[in-house]
Scaffold this active site. Structure first.
Site, PDB file in Angstrom:
ATOM      1  N   ARG A 160      43.848  30.835  31.392  1.00 16.12           N
ATOM      2  CA  ARG A 160      43.727  32.288  31.409  1.00 16.12           C
ATOM      3  C   ARG A 160      44.733  32.806  32.431  1.00 16.12           C
ATOM      4  O   ARG A 160      44.697  32.403  33.599  1.00 16.12           O
ATOM      5  CB  ARG A 160      42.312  32.698  31.801  1.00 16.12           C
ATOM      6  CG  ARG A 160      42.199  34.192  31.912  1.00 16.12           C
ATOM      7  CD  ARG A 160      40.853  34.610  32.419  1.00 16.12           C
ATOM      8  NE  ARG A 160      40.786  36.058  32.453  1.00 16.12           N
ATOM      9  CZ  ARG A 160      40.152  36.745  33.390  1.00 16.12           C
ATOM     10  NH1 ARG A 160      39.512  36.127  34.359  1.00 16.12           N
ATOM     11  NH2 ARG A 160      40.140  38.056  33.358  1.00 16.12           N
ATOM     12  N   HIS A 211      33.190  46.413  27.638  1.00 15.72           N
ATOM     13  CA  HIS A 211      33.028  45.187  28.418  1.00 15.72           C
ATOM     14  C   HIS A 211      32.509  45.613  29.788  1.00 15.72           C
ATOM     15  O   HIS A 211      33.256  46.155  30.607  1.00 15.72           O
ATOM     16  CB  HIS A 211      34.379  44.465  28.518  1.00 15.72           C
ATOM     17  CG  HIS A 211      34.340  43.228  29.377  1.00 15.72           C
ATOM     18  ND1 HIS A 211      34.440  41.960  28.848  1.00 15.72           N
ATOM     19  CD2 HIS A 211      34.209  43.064  30.708  1.00 15.72           C
ATOM     20  CE1 HIS A 211      34.362  41.069  29.824  1.00 15.72           C
ATOM     21  NE2 HIS A 211      34.236  41.723  30.975  1.00 15.72           N
ATOM     22  N   LEU A 212      31.204  45.397  30.026  1.00 14.30           N
ATOM     23  CA  LEU A 212      30.591  45.883  31.263  1.00 14.30           C
ATOM     24  C   LEU A 212      30.073  44.715  32.091  1.00 14.30           C
ATOM     25  O   LEU A 212      28.994  44.169  31.821  1.00 14.30           O
ATOM     26  CB  LEU A 212      29.444  46.853  30.938  1.00 14.30           C
ATOM     27  CG  LEU A 212      29.756  47.981  29.936  1.00 14.30           C
ATOM     28  CD1 LEU A 212      28.506  48.802  29.653  1.00 14.30           C
ATOM     29  CD2 LEU A 212      30.879  48.877  30.453  1.00 14.30           C
ATOM     30  N   HIS A 249      41.077  42.363  30.379  1.00 14.72           N
ATOM     31  CA  HIS A 249      39.933  41.868  29.577  1.00 14.72           C
ATOM     32  C   HIS A 249      40.309  41.754  28.103  1.00 14.72           C
ATOM     33  O   HIS A 249      39.441  41.840  27.220  1.00 14.72           O
ATOM     34  CB  HIS A 249      38.706  42.804  29.661  1.00 14.72           C
ATOM     35  CG  HIS A 249      38.122  42.961  31.021  1.00 14.72           C
ATOM     36  ND1 HIS A 249      37.677  44.159  31.509  1.00 14.72           N
ATOM     37  CD2 HIS A 249      37.894  42.064  32.009  1.00 14.72           C
ATOM     38  CE1 HIS A 249      37.205  44.006  32.730  1.00 14.72           C
ATOM     39  NE2 HIS A 249      37.334  42.731  33.063  1.00 14.72           N
ATOM     40  N   ASN A 292      40.312  28.703  34.175  1.00 16.48           N
ATOM     41  CA  ASN A 292      40.429  30.067  34.688  1.00 16.48           C
ATOM     42  C   ASN A 292      40.467  29.956  36.206  1.00 16.48           C
ATOM     43  O   ASN A 292      39.451  29.714  36.849  1.00 16.48           O
ATOM     44  CB  ASN A 292      39.211  30.877  34.220  1.00 16.48           C
ATOM     45  CG  ASN A 292      39.271  32.318  34.678  1.00 16.48           C
ATOM     46  OD1 ASN A 292      40.170  32.705  35.441  1.00 16.48           O
ATOM     47  ND2 ASN A 292      38.319  33.108  34.246  1.00 16.48           N
ATOM     48  N   LYS A 349      37.237  27.928  37.198  1.00 17.82           N
ATOM     49  CA  LYS A 349      36.219  27.765  36.155  1.00 17.82           C
ATOM     50  C   LYS A 349      36.824  26.881  35.076  1.00 17.82           C
ATOM     51  O   LYS A 349      38.010  27.035  34.748  1.00 17.82           O
ATOM     52  CB  LYS A 349      35.864  29.126  35.541  1.00 17.82           C
ATOM     53  CG  LYS A 349      35.017  29.989  36.421  1.00 17.82           C
ATOM     54  CD  LYS A 349      34.550  31.228  35.655  1.00 17.82           C
ATOM     55  CE  LYS A 349      34.046  32.296  36.591  1.00 17.82           C
ATOM     56  NZ  LYS A 349      34.236  33.637  36.121  1.00 17.82           N
ATOM     57  N   ARG A 361      34.700  48.499  42.362  1.00 17.55           N
ATOM     58  CA  ARG A 361      35.944  49.267  42.140  1.00 17.55           C
ATOM     59  C   ARG A 361      35.593  50.671  41.664  1.00 17.55           C
ATOM     60  O   ARG A 361      34.630  50.856  40.929  1.00 17.55           O
ATOM     61  CB  ARG A 361      36.803  48.568  41.085  1.00 17.55           C
ATOM     62  CG  ARG A 361      37.309  47.225  41.541  1.00 17.55           C
ATOM     63  CD  ARG A 361      38.085  46.518  40.453  1.00 17.55           C
ATOM     64  NE  ARG A 361      37.504  45.234  40.136  1.00 17.55           N
ATOM     65  CZ  ARG A 361      37.740  44.559  39.021  1.00 17.55           C
ATOM     66  NH1 ARG A 361      38.545  45.065  38.102  1.00 17.55           N
ATOM     67  NH2 ARG A 361      37.180  43.396  38.805  1.00 17.55           N
ATOM     68  N   GLY A 380      26.540  44.731  29.814  1.00 20.96           N
ATOM     69  CA  GLY A 380      26.508  45.153  28.404  1.00 20.96           C
ATOM     70  C   GLY A 380      25.570  44.296  27.564  1.00 20.96           C
ATOM     71  O   GLY A 380      24.874  44.795  26.669  1.00 20.96           O
ATOM     72  N   GLU A 381      25.538  42.998  27.853  1.00 21.32           N
ATOM     73  CA  GLU A 381      24.710  42.082  27.054  1.00 21.32           C
ATOM     74  C   GLU A 381      23.242  42.110  27.457  1.00 21.32           C
ATOM     75  O   GLU A 381      22.375  41.770  26.657  1.00 21.32           O
ATOM     76  CB  GLU A 381      25.231  40.637  27.227  1.00 21.32           C
ATOM     77  CG  GLU A 381      26.583  40.400  26.595  1.00 21.32           C
ATOM     78  CD  GLU A 381      27.234  39.102  27.064  1.00 21.32           C
ATOM     79  OE1 GLU A 381      26.514  38.162  27.442  1.00 21.32           O
ATOM     80  OE2 GLU A 381      28.481  39.037  27.047  1.00 21.32           O
ATOM     81  N   GLY A 422      28.151  40.795  31.334  1.00 19.39           N
ATOM     82  CA  GLY A 422      26.867  40.705  32.041  1.00 19.39           C
ATOM     83  C   GLY A 422      25.943  41.906  31.858  1.00 19.39           C
ATOM     84  O   GLY A 422      24.788  41.752  31.470  1.00 19.39           O
ATOM     85  N   GLU A 448      35.353  34.415  25.901  1.00 25.46           N
ATOM     86  CA  GLU A 448      36.793  34.380  26.160  1.00 25.46           C
ATOM     87  C   GLU A 448      37.341  32.955  26.063  1.00 25.46           C
ATOM     88  O   GLU A 448      38.460  32.745  25.618  1.00 25.46           O
ATOM     89  CB  GLU A 448      37.067  34.977  27.554  1.00 25.46           C
ATOM     90  CG  GLU A 448      36.836  36.482  27.575  1.00 25.46           C
ATOM     91  CD  GLU A 448      36.610  37.044  28.969  1.00 25.46           C
ATOM     92  OE1 GLU A 448      35.535  36.784  29.537  1.00 25.46           O
ATOM     93  OE2 GLU A 448      37.497  37.733  29.483  1.00 25.46           O
TER      94      GLU A 448
HETATM   95  P1  ADP Z   1      32.244  39.233  35.820  1.00 30.73           P
HETATM   96  O1  ADP Z   1      32.511  38.193  34.760  1.00 30.73           O
HETATM   97  O2  ADP Z   1      33.071  40.473  35.711  1.00 30.73           O
HETATM   98  O3  ADP Z   1      32.169  38.696  37.214  1.00 30.73           O
HETATM   99  P2  ADP Z   1      29.647  39.425  34.505  1.00 30.73           P
HETATM  100  O4  ADP Z   1      30.093  39.680  33.122  1.00 30.73           O
HETATM  101  O5  ADP Z   1      29.045  38.113  34.821  1.00 30.73           O
HETATM  102  O6  ADP Z   1      30.764  39.773  35.560  1.00 30.73           O
HETATM  103  O7  ADP Z   1      28.577  40.577  34.870  1.00 30.73           O
HETATM  104  C1  ADP Z   1      28.008  40.673  36.135  1.00 30.73           C
HETATM  105  C2  ADP Z   1      27.093  41.903  36.133  1.00 30.73           C
HETATM  106  O8  ADP Z   1      26.094  41.727  35.117  1.00 30.73           O
HETATM  107  C3  ADP Z   1      26.347  42.124  37.448  1.00 30.73           C
HETATM  108  O9  ADP Z   1      26.372  43.504  37.789  1.00 30.73           O
HETATM  109  C4  ADP Z   1      24.929  41.722  37.103  1.00 30.73           C
HETATM  110  O10 ADP Z   1      23.994  42.438  37.841  1.00 30.73           O
HETATM  111  C5  ADP Z   1      24.854  42.138  35.647  1.00 30.73           C
HETATM  112  N1  ADP Z   1      23.735  41.495  34.967  1.00 30.73           N
HETATM  113  C6  ADP Z   1      23.556  40.191  34.678  1.00 30.73           C
HETATM  114  N2  ADP Z   1      22.349  40.005  34.102  1.00 30.73           N
HETATM  115  C7  ADP Z   1      21.744  41.226  34.057  1.00 30.73           C
HETATM  116  C8  ADP Z   1      20.489  41.714  33.595  1.00 30.73           C
HETATM  117  N3  ADP Z   1      19.579  40.903  33.058  1.00 30.73           N
HETATM  118  N4  ADP Z   1      20.239  43.054  33.692  1.00 30.73           N
HETATM  119  C9  ADP Z   1      21.162  43.873  34.237  1.00 30.73           C
HETATM  120  N5  ADP Z   1      22.350  43.479  34.700  1.00 30.73           N
HETATM  121  C10 ADP Z   1      22.639  42.176  34.601  1.00 30.73           C
END
Ligand code: ADP
Length: 403
Positions: free
Chosen positions: A91, A208-209, A180, A7, A14, A241, A333-334, A331, A385
């Site tokens: 990717r 997907h958050l 995504h 990626n 990555k 954004r 969402g999980e 990140g 992914e």
């Molecule tokens: P991307 O892949 O789009 O760069 P990620 O999927 O890694 O992003 O998500 C990053 C986001 O997830 C950040 O806003 C980070 O603060 C949030 N995040 C990661 N761990 C936690 C957590 N334990 N609680 C809340 N938010 C989290």
């Protein structure tokens, strides 16, 4: 098969090696700050062995050479020789209307990815750098492109045409593409498996958050609506954004502040969203800390973020005429029970009931977090992914062997 998944971003690369017979990731790493004064390489092997170094890496070609050395390194690597790599999966962010599925890379594919650089200037050129570097380093290994936009190519016309003069679709292919895609595909498929449902009779809203966020409506395995659009600025509020808002506003600000197009793009992509509203950070963890410490604008940003998600879930429930499930991934969402709870608050009338105990105990693992009597099931599913890319690579290579 052992598939190297790449990626490649503007200043980062990555990588992961996935053994597709088990689906396991053998090694993963990140080369960051490529072309800047000091690059950082971090690599982690399946057994926890970690390697980290700072080094000057001037280009993506040098980064790939470095990665290939690291994965066969006696102490930190995982392969005996580079010859063990059966294929490479890349990717690629934008596949336009041409690619509705993954494809073996040849000169024509490279040309098309190049053409789509015009509509994805922040991504495709850098994806191509990774492709060119990998093809140079591994000339006899098949390379496959997996597109972020491909899964959304099933969107119906009513969802992808914008309400502006139709001529701009014809002239410039300005339309909703969505992004995504591999993540929405993976979690929608996985939710169907977890709930033991028939994919041909299953509707799901996938959220997907992450830093970048998007929400999709997936019906019978096909994406029929998605919140990102022509660009990656649209839809829900994100880290930096804006997401959707009255388009005239940006024209007014450009006029008042005498902004160039580049400055306006920067305003919408780097200075808006959680960061723009809070003035604190784009990182959800920092937003929440600031909010707990009484920062009113951080609290506002947090609430707005959840509110826009709620609005999309409401809209996509209507689009799907009642979803069977809602999935949270990436990140935020999980890992963030508060976001999940607030985004779904007051939706009991729609058959969406979250189990607070389950929700509050779910961090980065697969889990159903709705109550047993919730009509709509709510799930947390860590996205993968890279696995989708590796599996697609195997599929495409097999198809080409059979031709
Ligand atoms: P991307 O892949 O789009 O760069 P990620 O999927 O890694 O992003 O998500 C990053 C986001 O997830 C950040 O806003 C980070 O603060 C949030 N995040 C990661 N761990 C936690 C957590 N334990 N609680 C809340 N938010 C989290």
């Amino acid at each position: 098969m052992k598939v190297l998944v790449l990626n490649s971003g503007s200043s980062s690369l990555k990588y992961q090696i996935i053994d597709t017979s088990s689906g396991e990731s053998l090694i993963r790493g990140l080369v960051d700050r490529i072309g800047l004064n000091l690059s950082i390489i971090k690599q982690k092997r399946y057994d926890g062995n970690v390697y980290e170094v700072e080094k000057e890496i001037i280009s993506h070609s040098v980064a790939i050479e470095m990665v290939l050395k690291l994965i066969v390194d006696k102490q930190h690597g995982v392969l005996m020789s580079i010859g063990e790599i059966d294929a490479v999966g890349h990717r690629v962010v934008h596949g336009g209307e041409k690619f509705s599925r993954s494809v073996l890379i040849d000169d024509n594919v490279i040309k098309a990815i190049e053409e789509y650089s015009e509509i994805a200037p922040l991504h495709n050129p850098y994806n191509l750098r990774g492709i060119n570097a990998a093809m140079k380093a591994l000339p006899s290994v098949p390379q496959v492109a997996v597109f972020d936009t491909a899964f959304h190519q099933t969107l119906p016309e009513i969802a992808y045409i914008f309400p502006i003069p139709y001529i701009f679709y014809e002239k410039y292919k300005i339309r909703r593409y969505g992004f995504h895609g591999t993540s929405h595909y993976y979690v929608s498929k996985r939710s169907c498996e977890i709930l033991s449902r028939n994919i041909n009779d299953f509707s799901v809203i996938t959220c997907h958050l992450g830093n970048g966020s998007s929400i999709s409506a997936v019906k019978n395995g096909k994406s029929i609506e998605t919140s990102l659009g022509f660009s990656t600025i649209a839809g829900v509020m994100m880290g930096t954004r804006s997401g959707d808002f009255d388009p005239y506003v940006i024209l007014k600000i450009m006029e008042k502040e005498e902004l160039t197009i580049d400055q306006a793009v920067s305003l919408l992509t780097k200075h808006s969203g959680l960061l723009g509203v809070s003035g604190v950070s784009s990182d959800m963890r920092e937003i929440k800390n600031a909010s707990k410490n009484g920062n009113r604008r951080a609290e506002l940003a947090f609430k707005m973020f959840c509110y826009t998600i709620k609005k999309f879930i409401g809209a996509y429930s209507a689009v799907l005429e009642g979803p069977d499930a809602i999935v949270f991934t990436a990140g935020i969402g999980e890992n963030d029970p508060d976001v999940r709870e607030l985004s779904l608050s007051g939706m009991e009338y729609m058959g969406i009931k979250i189990d607070k105990v389950k929700n509050n105990s779910c961090f980065g693992k697969e889990m159903v977090i709705s109550t047993d009597d919730s009509k709509v099931k709510v799930l947390v599913i860590p996205t993968n992914e890279e696995l989708v890319i590796a599996e697609d690579v195997v599929k495409i290579i097999k198809e080409n062997e059979n031709e």
